[in-house]
Design a protein around this motif. Structure first.
Motif, mmCIF file in Angstrom:
data_model
loop_
_atom_site.group_PDB
_atom_site.id
_atom_site.type_symbol
_atom_site.label_atom_id
_atom_site.label_comp_id
_atom_site.label_asym_id
_atom_site.label_seq_id
_atom_site.Cartn_x
_atom_site.Cartn_y
_atom_site.Cartn_z
ATOM 1 N N ALA A 472 0.483 -1.267 -0.002
ATOM 2 C CA ALA A 472 -0.255 -0.148 -0.118
ATOM 3 C C ALA A 472 1.000 1.287 -0.213
ATOM 4 N N ILE A 473 1.775 1.597 1.162
ATOM 5 C CA ILE A 473 2.897 2.040 0.899
ATOM 6 C C ILE A 473 3.722 2.581 -0.057
ATOM 7 N N HIS A 474 3.997 1.717 -0.866
ATOM 8 C CA HIS A 474 4.851 1.385 -2.192
ATOM 9 C C HIS A 474 3.787 2.571 -3.444
ATOM 10 N N GLU A 475 2.008 1.995 -3.540
ATOM 11 C CA GLU A 475 1.701 2.299 -4.387
ATOM 12 C C GLU A 475 0.839 3.323 -3.887
ATOM 13 N N ALA A 476 0.845 4.178 -2.739
ATOM 14 C CA ALA A 476 0.618 5.175 -2.760
ATOM 15 C C ALA A 476 2.206 6.458 -3.120
ATOM 16 N N GLY A 477 3.014 6.452 -2.562
ATOM 17 C CA GLY A 477 4.112 6.755 -3.389
ATOM 18 C C GLY A 477 3.909 7.071 -4.525
ATOM 19 N N HIS A 478 3.676 6.051 -5.488
ATOM 20 C CA HIS A 478 3.568 6.064 -7.124
ATOM 21 C C HIS A 478 2.515 7.057 -7.460
ATOM 22 N N ALA A 479 1.536 6.702 -6.553
ATOM 23 C CA ALA A 479 0.193 7.443 -7.166
ATOM 24 C C ALA A 479 0.138 9.175 -6.618
ATOM 25 N N THR A 480 1.181 9.312 -5.101
ATOM 26 C CA THR A 480 1.495 10.652 -4.867
ATOM 27 C C THR A 480 2.326 11.507 -6.225
ATOM 28 N N VAL A 481 3.481 10.594 -6.096
ATOM 29 C CA VAL A 481 4.665 11.820 -6.860
ATOM 30 C C VAL A 481 4.163 12.040 -8.154
ATOM 31 N N MET A 482 3.046 10.890 -8.947
ATOM 32 C CA MET A 482 2.302 11.419 -10.539
ATOM 33 C C MET A 482 1.171 12.317 -10.406
ATOM 34 N N TRP A 483 0.871 12.590 -9.032
ATOM 35 C CA TRP A 483 -0.104 13.681 -8.263
ATOM 36 C C TRP A 483 0.298 14.252 -8.844
ATOM 37 N N MET A 484 1.944 15.246 -8.262
ATOM 38 C CA MET A 484 2.395 16.166 -8.202
ATOM 39 C C MET A 484 2.996 16.339 -9.810
ATOM 40 N N LEU A 485 3.394 15.745 -9.962
ATOM 41 C CA LEU A 485 3.779 16.285 -11.646
ATOM 42 C C LEU A 485 3.045 16.267 -12.406
ATOM 43 N N THR A 611 16.213 12.354 -7.382
ATOM 44 C CA THR A 611 15.971 13.253 -6.047
ATOM 45 C C THR A 611 14.704 14.415 -5.944
ATOM 46 N N LYS A 612 14.167 13.904 -6.966
ATOM 47 C CA LYS A 612 13.108 14.913 -7.131
ATOM 48 C C LYS A 612 11.574 14.473 -6.837
ATOM 49 N N ALA A 613 11.566 12.500 -7.174
ATOM 50 C CA ALA A 613 10.692 12.118 -6.577
ATOM 51 C C ALA A 613 11.044 11.984 -4.432
ATOM 52 N N ARG A 614 11.933 11.447 -4.969
ATOM 53 C CA ARG A 614 12.592 11.821 -2.831
ATOM 54 C C ARG A 614 11.748 12.828 -2.154
ATOM 55 N N GLU A 615 11.872 14.019 -2.561
ATOM 56 C CA GLU A 615 11.500 15.085 -2.095
ATOM 57 C C GLU A 615 10.164 15.123 -2.041
ATOM 58 N N ILE A 616 9.653 15.320 -2.789
ATOM 59 C CA ILE A 616 8.068 15.045 -2.870
ATOM 60 C C ILE A 616 7.305 13.900 -1.850
ATOM 61 N N VAL A 617 8.339 12.724 -1.533
ATOM 62 C CA VAL A 617 7.633 11.462 -0.902
ATOM 63 C C VAL A 617 8.105 11.787 0.497
ATOM 64 N N SER A 649 -5.284 17.431 -8.539
ATOM 65 C CA SER A 649 -4.036 17.165 -9.173
ATOM 66 C C SER A 649 -3.068 18.354 -9.749
ATOM 67 N N ALA A 650 -2.007 17.961 -9.972
ATOM 68 C CA ALA A 650 -1.257 19.006 -10.491
ATOM 69 C C ALA A 650 -1.140 19.232 -11.910
ATOM 70 N N GLN A 651 -1.939 18.259 -12.648
ATOM 71 C CA GLN A 651 -2.615 17.458 -14.478
ATOM 72 C C GLN A 651 -3.827 18.659 -14.666
ATOM 73 N N LYS A 652 -4.627 18.812 -13.266
ATOM 74 C CA LYS A 652 -5.534 19.525 -13.125
ATOM 75 C C LYS A 652 -5.876 20.470 -13.211
ATOM 76 N N LEU A 653 -4.794 21.027 -12.245
ATOM 77 C CA LEU A 653 -5.185 22.208 -12.161
ATOM 78 C C LEU A 653 -3.734 23.442 -12.732
ATOM 79 N N LYS A 654 -3.339 22.210 -14.040
ATOM 80 C CA LYS A 654 -2.069 22.883 -14.795
ATOM 81 C C LYS A 654 -3.825 23.530 -16.219
ATOM 82 N N SER A 655 -5.157 22.549 -16.240
ATOM 83 C CA SER A 655 -5.741 22.163 -17.314
ATOM 84 C C SER A 655 -6.021 23.429 -17.086
#
Ligand code: ADP
Ligand code: ZN
Length: 681
Positions: A472-485, A611-617, A649-655
Motif C-alpha cells: 500500500a505504501i509503495h503504490e501510494a508513493g507512485h500515486a502521490t508523485v504522479m499526482w504532483m508532477l 532526487t526529485k521523487a524523494r523530495e516529494i515523498v 492534481s497537478a495535471q488538473k491545476l495545469k489544465s
C-alpha cells in the motif's frame, strides 16, 4: 529447388513407422491380452477353485487374476469373450473400491470352495466301503495366493500396454488434421506443397462489411478505392489505368486488419482467400515457394478476388541478414517466389493482395516497390471515440443493463486494441453469467477490464499484514508523485488487489491529447516510476525486491532517452536507433568511450529523477501514509479518493490554468476591441 523430393522423404518416414506398428501389434495379439472383468464374475471362479493367484498392484487400483491352466483352456473353449486370454501371466483384471472387503470376499469364496471339497470328500467316504476309506486322501485345502505388489507401479505397465494404441491414435489424428486443414479435399501429407488458404466465398451468409468495423475512417476511404477497382474494373481498364496489386495494412495486433480485409471482400462481393505468413514456413526445402505458387494459382481461378496474407513478416523479413544460415535460404526462396508471383500476374487480372504486419520496418524493401505492395494503410490503435464505436459494435449481441455508459468504458480502456475490447465484452458477459444475472451491467464490464489488464485476481493468495501495508505504501508513493508532477499521466486508480505476479498497481490514463513529449515529460514519468520504491525506503528504511518491474522500465526508458531520442546534452543529438532492424546485435555502433558516456548520462538522469521523487515523498509522507490506510481499508481507490487526500492534481491545476489563461486572452481581446469605451471613461 526440388518440390517433389520432400514429399518422398516424408512418406518414407511415416511408412516405416506404420509398418513397425503393424508388426508390433501382431506380436502383441499372438500373446493375447488380459481382459477386464469384475468381482462378481471372479467370485464364482474362486468358488470353483479355478483361481491360483491374485495380484494387487501397488497402487491398489488393479487386481490381476491368475487362473489355473485347466481353467484357462476351459474358458478359451467355452466362451468367445475369453478367446484371447493369455495362457501365461494373468488373464483377468478388475477394479475393487475397498481392498479390505476384497480380502474378506476372497476368503469367504475360498471357504465355500473348501466346504464343497469337504462335502464331496464326505460323500465319497460314505459311498465307499469302510476298509477302503483310508485310501482316499483328505482334500488339500484350497487357498488363493493373494499378493500385494510393492514397488512396481501399475501405471507403468498400463502405459506400456497402451503404448501401441496411443501411437496409432496419434498418427490417425495427424492424418485427420492434415486432411481437414487443406479444405475441399486438398490436404494431408500428399499436399505439403499446396497452400492452405481459407476461402470465404462471396455467397456465404455471414458476410462482413464496413459496418462491422468501427473507426479506421481514413483506412476505410483508402481501401474503398480498392473495392472500387474490383467492382468497376472495366472503367479503369478503358482509361488505361493500372489497378494496384497490393496494399499493406500496418498496425499492432488485434486492431482489425484481418477484419478490414474481410470487409473489403464483403463490400466488393468477391471471394476472400486468407492465409497466414507462417503457413508458408515449413521444415522442408521448397515447400514455401510451392505454396506461394499454389496460392496464386487458386486466386487466379477465383478472380476477381482478394488474397489476404496475415503476418507477412514471417516470410517478408529483409533478406541478406545473417546470410549463411540455411533456415534463411528457405525463407528467401519463399519471398522471392512471392515477389515473382506479384510481378507475374497481369495488373488487371482482378486479384488484389492485401497483407498485414505490425513490423513494417523489418520488411524487405523489395516488397514495397511499385507494382507490389505499393500502398500502405495505417491501422493504428483506436482513440477514445473509436473505442466507444468499437464497444458499440460488440455490445450489439449482448443483453445489456440499460445504464451502460459507453463513453466511460472507452475512457477506462486506454491502449486497448479492437480485439481487447471484443474480449472485454465477451468476458463481461461471462462474468455476469457466472453471477446468474439476467443482463450484463457496468460493474461486470469494469471487472472484465481489470481482469484483462491485470490477469486473474488472486484474492486468496496469502499475504501477510506487513506485506500488504508495504504494498500500500509503495503504490501510494507512485500515486502521490504522479499526482504532483504536471507532466505525468493523470492517476485513474490505485489498487492493492494482487493480480498475476504483481501485488498492487497504480493506473493512469495516458493523456490522449499529448502528442508533444519532451525530456521533461519523460523525466517526470521516471520520478513516478521510482516513487514506489522510494516510499518504501523512506517508511521502512529497507529496499523491497518487488520493485523489479519499476526499475526495469525506468532503466530502459532512460537508455532510450539518451541513446535514441538524443535528449542528453552531453551525448548530443545523436540517435543509435536502427529502424531497419538490419544491424546485428553484437557490434555496437558507438565506441567504448561513448558507451561509457551513455552509461554515465543514464545514471545522472536516473539520479536526478530519484532526487526529485524523494523530495516529494518526504514532503508528503503523512499523506502517503493516509492513502496507504485508505488502501488497506478499501483495496481500490479512485481519482476522487486521492483528491480528498492530496487536493487537486497537478495535471488538473495545469489544465484549469490553461483554460483561465485562454479566457483571459478572450477577455483581453474583447477589451482591446472596445477602445472607445475606455476613452469615454
Ligand atoms: P488483426 O488482424 O489486426 O490482428 P483482427 O482483425 O483479427 O486483428 O481483429 C480481431 C478481432 O478484434 C476482430 O475479429 C473483431 O472482433 C475485433 N476488432 C478489432 N478491431 C475492430 C474494430 N475496429 N471494430 C470492431 N471490431 C474490431
Ligand atoms: Zn511499483
Amino acid at each position: 529447388m526440388q518440390p517433389h523430393a520432400p514429399r518422398f522423404n516424408f512418406m518414407w518416414i511415416w511408412g516405416v513407422i506404420l509398418i513397425g506398428i503393424i508388426i508390433v501389434s501382431f506380436v502383441w495379439d499372438d500373446e493375447g491380452a488380459p481382459i477386464e472383468s469384475e468381482w462378481s464374475s471372479v467370485a464364482p471362479m474362486i468358488e470353483q477353485g479355478e483361481v491360483e493367484k491374485i495380484n494387487v498392484t501397488s497402487d491398489g487400483q488393479r487386481i490381476e487374476v491368475f487362473l489355473s491352466q485347466d481353467a484357462v483352456k476351459k474358458y478359451k473353449q467355452l466362451n468367445k469373450r475369453y478367446e484371447s486370454i493369455p495362457q501365461e501371466g494373468y488373464q483377468l483384471y478388475f477394479i475393487h473400491r475397498d481392498l479390505k472387503i476384497l480380502d474378506e470376499d476372497i476368503k469367504s469364496a475360498q471357504q465355500l470352495r473348501n466346504e464343497q471339497l469337504q462335502a464331496e470328500y464326505e460323500q465319497t467316504l460314505s459311498q465307499t466301503a469302510d476298509s477302503l476309506q483310508s485310501t482316499i486322501p483328505a482334500p488339500t485345502p484350497y487357498k488363493v495366493d493373494v499378493r500385494y505388489e510393492e514397488n512396481e507401479s501399475g501405471w507403468g505397465s498400463i502405459l506400456l500396454n497402451m503404448l501401441p494404441w496411443l501411437l496409432l491414435i496419434g498418427i490417425w489424428f495427424f492424418f485427420i488434421r492434415g486432411m481437414s486443414r487443406g479444405g475441399g479435399g486438398a490436404g494431408g501429407i500428399m499436399n505439403v506443397g499446396k497452400a492452405r488458404a481459407q476461402v470465404y466465398d462471396k455467397d456465404k451468409k455471414a458476410k462482413i462489411t464496413f459496418k462491422d468495423v468501427a473507426g479506421h475512417e481514413e483506412a476505410k476511404v483508402e481501401i474503398m478505392e480498392i473495392v472500387d477497382f474490383l467492382k468497376k474494373a472495366d472503367k479503369y481498364r478503358k482509361l488505361g489505368a493500372k489497378i494496384p496489386k497490393g496494399a499493406l495494412l500496418v498496425g499492432p495486433p488485434g486492431t482489425g486488419k484481418t477484419l478490414l480485409a474481410k470487409a473489403v471482400a464483403g463490400e466488393a462481393n468477391v471471394p476472400f482467400l486468407s492465409i497466414s505468413g507462417s503457413d508458408f514456413v515449413e521444415m522442408f526445402v521448397g515447400v514455401g515457394a510451392s505454396r506461394v505458387r499454389d496460392l496464386f494459382e487458386q486466386a487466379k481461378q477465383k478472380a476477381p478476388c482478394i488474397v489476404f496474407i496475415d503476418e507477412i513478416d514471417a516470410i517478408g523479413r529483409a533478406r541478406g541478414k545473417n546470410a549463411g544460415f540455411s533456415g534463411n535460404d528457405e525463407r528467401e526462396n519463399t519471398l522471392n517466389q512471392l515477389l515473382t508471383e506479384m510481378d507475374g500476374f497481369q495488373t488487371n487480372a482482378g486479384v488484389i493482395v492485401l497483407a498485414a504486419t505490425n513490423r513494417v520496418d523489418i520488411l524487405d524493401k523489395a516488397l514495397m516497390r511499385a507494382g507490389r505492395f505499393d500502398r500502405q494503410i495505417d491501422v493504428g490503435l483506436p482513440d477514445i471515440n473509436e473505442r466507444e464505436a468499437i464497444f458499440e459494435v460488440h455490445l450489439r449481441n449482448i443483453k445489456l443493463d440499460e445504464q451502460i455508459d459507453r463513453h466511460f468504458l472507452a475512457k477506462q480502456t486506454p491502449g486497448f486494441s479492437g480485439a481487447d475490447i471484443a474480449n472485454v465484452c465477451n468476458e463481461a458477459a461471462l462474468i455476469a453469467a457466472r453471477k446468474d444475472k439476467t443482463s450484463v451491467t457496468q460493474e461486470d464490464f469494469l471487472a472484465a477490464i481489470d481482469r484483462i489488464i491485470g490477469g486473474l485476481e488472486k484474492r486468496n493468495k496469502s499475504i501477510s499484514a506487513e506485506e500488504r501495508r508495504a504494498t500500500a505504501i509503495h503504490e501510494a508513493g507512485h500515486a502521490t508523485v504522479m499526482w504532483m508532477l504536471p507532466e505525468c499521466d493523470p492517476v485513474l486508480k490505485v489498487t492493492i488487489i494482487p493480480r498475476g505476479k504483481s501485488l498492487g498497481a497504480t493506473w493512469s490514463v495516458p493523456d490522449e491529447e499529448r502528442v508533444h513529449i519532451t525530456n521533461t515529460t519523460l523525466e517526470q514519468r521516471l520520478a513516478g516510476m521510482l516513487a514506489g520504491r522510494i516510499a518504501e525506503e523512506v517508511n521502512y528504511g529497507t529496499l523491497g525486491a518487488g520493485a523489479l518491474n519499476d526499475l526495469e522500465r525506468s532503466t530502459k526508458m532512460t537508455y532510450a532517452m539518451v541513446a535514441y531520442y538524443g535528449m542528453s546534452k552531453k551525448i548530443g543529438p545523436i540517435s543509435y536507433y536502427d529502424s531497419t532492424g538490419t544491424r546485428d546485435t553484437f557490434t555496437k555502433p558507438f565506441s567504448e568511450q561513448t558507451a561509457h558516456e551513455i552509461d554515465n548520462e543514464v545514471r545522472r538522469i536516473l539520479d536526478e529523477a530519484y532526487t526529485k521523487a524523494r523530495e516529494i515523498v518526504e514532503q508528503y509522507n503523512d499523506k502517503i501514509n493516509a492513502m496507504a490506510d485508505m488502501l488497506l481499508e478499501k483495496e481500490t481507490i479512485y481519482t476522487e479518493d486521492i483528491e480528498s487526500i492530496l487536493g487537486k492534481s497537478a495535471q488538473k491545476l495545469k489544465s484549469e490554468a490553461k483554460k483561465q489563461a485562454e479566457e483571459a486572452v478572450v477577455v483581453a481581446e474583447y477589451v482591446a476591441e472596445q477602445p472607445s469605451a475606455e476613452a469615454q471613461e
